[in-house]
Design a protein around this motif. Structure first.
Motif, mmCIF file in Angstrom:
data_model
loop_
_atom_site.group_PDB
_atom_site.id
_atom_site.type_symbol
_atom_site.label_atom_id
_atom_site.label_comp_id
_atom_site.label_asym_id
_atom_site.label_seq_id
_atom_site.Cartn_x
_atom_site.Cartn_y
_atom_site.Cartn_z
ATOM 1 N N UNK A 6 10.341 -7.002 -2.835
ATOM 2 C CA UNK A 6 10.133 -5.552 -2.874
ATOM 3 C C UNK A 6 10.035 -5.091 -4.331
ATOM 4 N N UNK A 7 8.945 -4.441 -4.701
ATOM 5 C CA UNK A 7 8.806 -3.981 -6.096
ATOM 6 C C UNK A 7 10.007 -3.128 -6.510
ATOM 7 N N UNK A 58 1.290 -8.168 0.361
ATOM 8 C CA UNK A 58 0.185 -7.437 -0.295
ATOM 9 C C UNK A 58 0.414 -5.933 -0.165
ATOM 10 N N UNK A 59 0.864 -5.488 1.017
ATOM 11 C CA UNK A 59 1.133 -4.071 1.255
ATOM 12 C C UNK A 59 2.253 -3.571 0.339
ATOM 13 N N UNK A 84 0.490 -9.891 9.136
ATOM 14 C CA UNK A 84 1.099 -11.167 8.789
ATOM 15 C C UNK A 84 1.964 -11.022 7.536
ATOM 16 N N UNK A 85 2.700 -12.093 7.222
ATOM 17 C CA UNK A 85 3.623 -12.053 6.084
ATOM 18 C C UNK A 85 2.867 -11.891 4.755
ATOM 19 N N UNK A 92 -1.028 -0.030 7.325
ATOM 20 C CA UNK A 92 -1.805 -0.611 6.217
ATOM 21 C C UNK A 92 -2.778 -1.675 6.734
ATOM 22 N N UNK A 93 -2.288 -2.546 7.620
ATOM 23 C CA UNK A 93 -3.093 -3.694 8.063
ATOM 24 C C UNK A 93 -4.453 -3.297 8.664
ATOM 25 N N UNK A 94 -4.494 -2.386 9.642
ATOM 26 C CA UNK A 94 -5.823 -2.026 10.167
ATOM 27 C C UNK A 94 -6.709 -1.306 9.150
#
Lengths: 350, 350
Positions: free
Chosen positions: B145-146, B302-303, B296-297, B165-167
């Protein structure tokens, strides 16, 4: 204008009867075609019976037209008199909107002119289709038909052909893909032929075990009986693509369950409300459902060229124009393998 | 094994109560995390109340976990003790099937292990989630986590964040696209933030005019009230993408009508039967409907990195563990803006 013989339904509950209509004189951009053969699409019957509540009478159906050119306008350079050509579901569009520019005239934002029951830009009133001796069509909507194809069996390519070819191409069906074709009728039998010609492993998905033999003759590698739960389980999650040609509302969930992760099922038959779809069946596996409508003119030409190259035509039963009412009755019972085609000589000689 | 404090529902009709559970000892591939914050997802409540008929009691919910590493196994090289990390909806998968190899562990063909109410491969029984002091997780399912993000407001990114985020990423939402986010709740508010951060023109689509002000504060450029027919007509055929976060069955037809030709609406909320969909609404314009499940992980990492870069976190309301029953009651009434996050100190100090 030229008066030509045709067959029309005068009201939603009348039989098809002889009718005379006017075709416009050939303008600079027009092609005049002497109609030799015309396929009988289920849409013809829907329009005749006003099933979609948008019919304008008299209805002269027919959008699977094959014939030879008898006259061309001054601006027509890519066709010549005597050439074998076809006309499908559209005879005009605005040619200017983004859909037309993207070669998808079927989605013309200003409304494509459909071959029958559309607004006639030239003569006013509505357009009349291929159950007639002649038709005059803008050159941009005339298709070249490969001379090596049987012109009678090529007629249904103009609607049933492009309707099934377009989604298979757009969703990139390729050699080795496992493709299911759901429903074996006019559309389904073309879906099998195209998917097979594209090199896919084709599975005919049907409720009727009696259709197995035919499906395999048409090019199916396997037949999956959708009412057999064990068979459906065996094939769950295994399809790269599903072409759903069922012409009426139905339960899509068992078919969605057959799709692989990220795979798509495309509807080309059912334009009415479908049974409730489980959101979870799409969410699990990021699956997709889409629709597809015929295809644009450029793609229709590509399809005809593909057919010429791979020798793909429809399985047909020839009828005379005078037998159209009986053919409609048989169509309702799905009693045709797999498309009626009218020999228009029968109309000319009548 | 270590006994740790937690909160659990012991039956489908009981309140959440203090509970003690065992966490496994750290193996070579494990990371032990001291949980600082845990988001409250609507799924937590569904599982507690056995809405999906697959709950195993006692249920310790929580899959939006933020904490710091207190111990790592011998094989763990990419994390270090003291690091701020997150755990989302999954804690394990087979790592071998095609879905896992494609970085989509959520669709693991052998079944991903979900963070709670999944089969525990190590201790047997079922997994227990983040409403607890500590968790021990395989290193492949731990997210970095940033440090520039508020860790409390980062918790909901682990489920609500990746689900939206993914879609948006997968369907390639980009600068200038007109994107509609349907429904303003925990998922919808993240959808707006992400679509805005991706440079889209974001339209919040809601039944409630009262949500307009908030939607704009969250990053929406416009608000479309879906009950206003005139507004819906104005926006017809204009959306490049629709993210549908409605959490229950509903009529999709009015939304499909908003899509451009070839555009997609993705369902991320409704996993139950939807109202009958008109086949014609997909066929006209070759439109698409799809589903999407978390991510996915690799994509979740990336998110989180995207959030660090663009300073995206959730809007949250902090609660103590002891107030979870009241929070659940408010969740049912959508009375939260927009995600409850439990401060786990309240559990440790109890």
């Amino acid at each position: 204008m030229t008066e030509v013989k045709a067959y029309a339904a005068k009201t939603s509950d009348s039989e098809m009867v002889p009718f005379k209509l006017d075709r416009r004189d050939v303008t600079a951009n027009d092609v005049k075609i002497d109609i030799e053969f015309c396929g009988v699409c289920h849409s013809d019957l829907h329009q005749v019976r006003n099933d979609w509540k948008n019919s304008v009478y008299p209805v002269v159906p027919g959008h699977e037209i094959i014939g030879r050119i008898t006259e061309i306008g001054a601006n027509v350079t890519k066709f010549k008199v005597g050439q074998l050509v076809g006309v499908g579901c559209m005879v005009d569009s605005c040619q200017k909107c983004s859909a037309c520019k993207d070669d998808m005239e079927q989605f013309c934002e200003n409304g494509a002119t459909f071959t029958y029951n559309g607004a006639d830009k030239h003569l006013g009133g509505h357009t009349f289709g291929g159950y007639s001796e002649q038709v005059v069509v803008d050159k941009e909507f005339v298709l070249s038909v490969p001379e090596n194809l049987d012109p009678r069996a090529a007629a249904p390519l103009l609607c049933a052909g492009i309707t099934t070819y377009s989604p298979l191409k757009h969703w990139n069906v390729k050699k080795g893909d496992k493709v299911g074709v759901i429903g074996l009728g006019g559309l389904g039998h073309m879906g099998i032929k195209f998917a097979h010609a594209m090199g896919a492993h084709v599975v005919m998905i049907t409720t009727s075990p009696s259709k197995s033999g035919d499906a395999k003759k048409l090019g199916a590698d396997e037949v999956l009986i959708s009412k057999e739960e064990e068979q459906m389980k065996k094939h769950a999650g295994s399809f790269d693509f599903l072409l759903n040609t069922i012409p009426v509302g139905h339960d899509m969930n068992p078919y969605v369950n057959l799709l692989k992760r990220d795979a798509t099922m495309v509807l080309v038959g059912a334009i009415e409300p479908l049974d409730p779809l489980h959101g979870g069946s799409l969410v699990m596996g990021r699956k997709r459902i889409a629709g597809s409508l015929i295809g644009g003119i450029k793609e229709t030409q590509e399809m005809l060229d593909f057919c010429g190259e791979h020798n793909v035509v429809s399985d047909i039963e020839m009828i005379d124009m005078q037998n159209i009412n009986e053919a409609f009755d048989r169509l309702v019972k799905s009693d045709v393998k797999y498309r009626f085609v009218i020999d228009m000589k029968s109309l000319k000689n009548s």
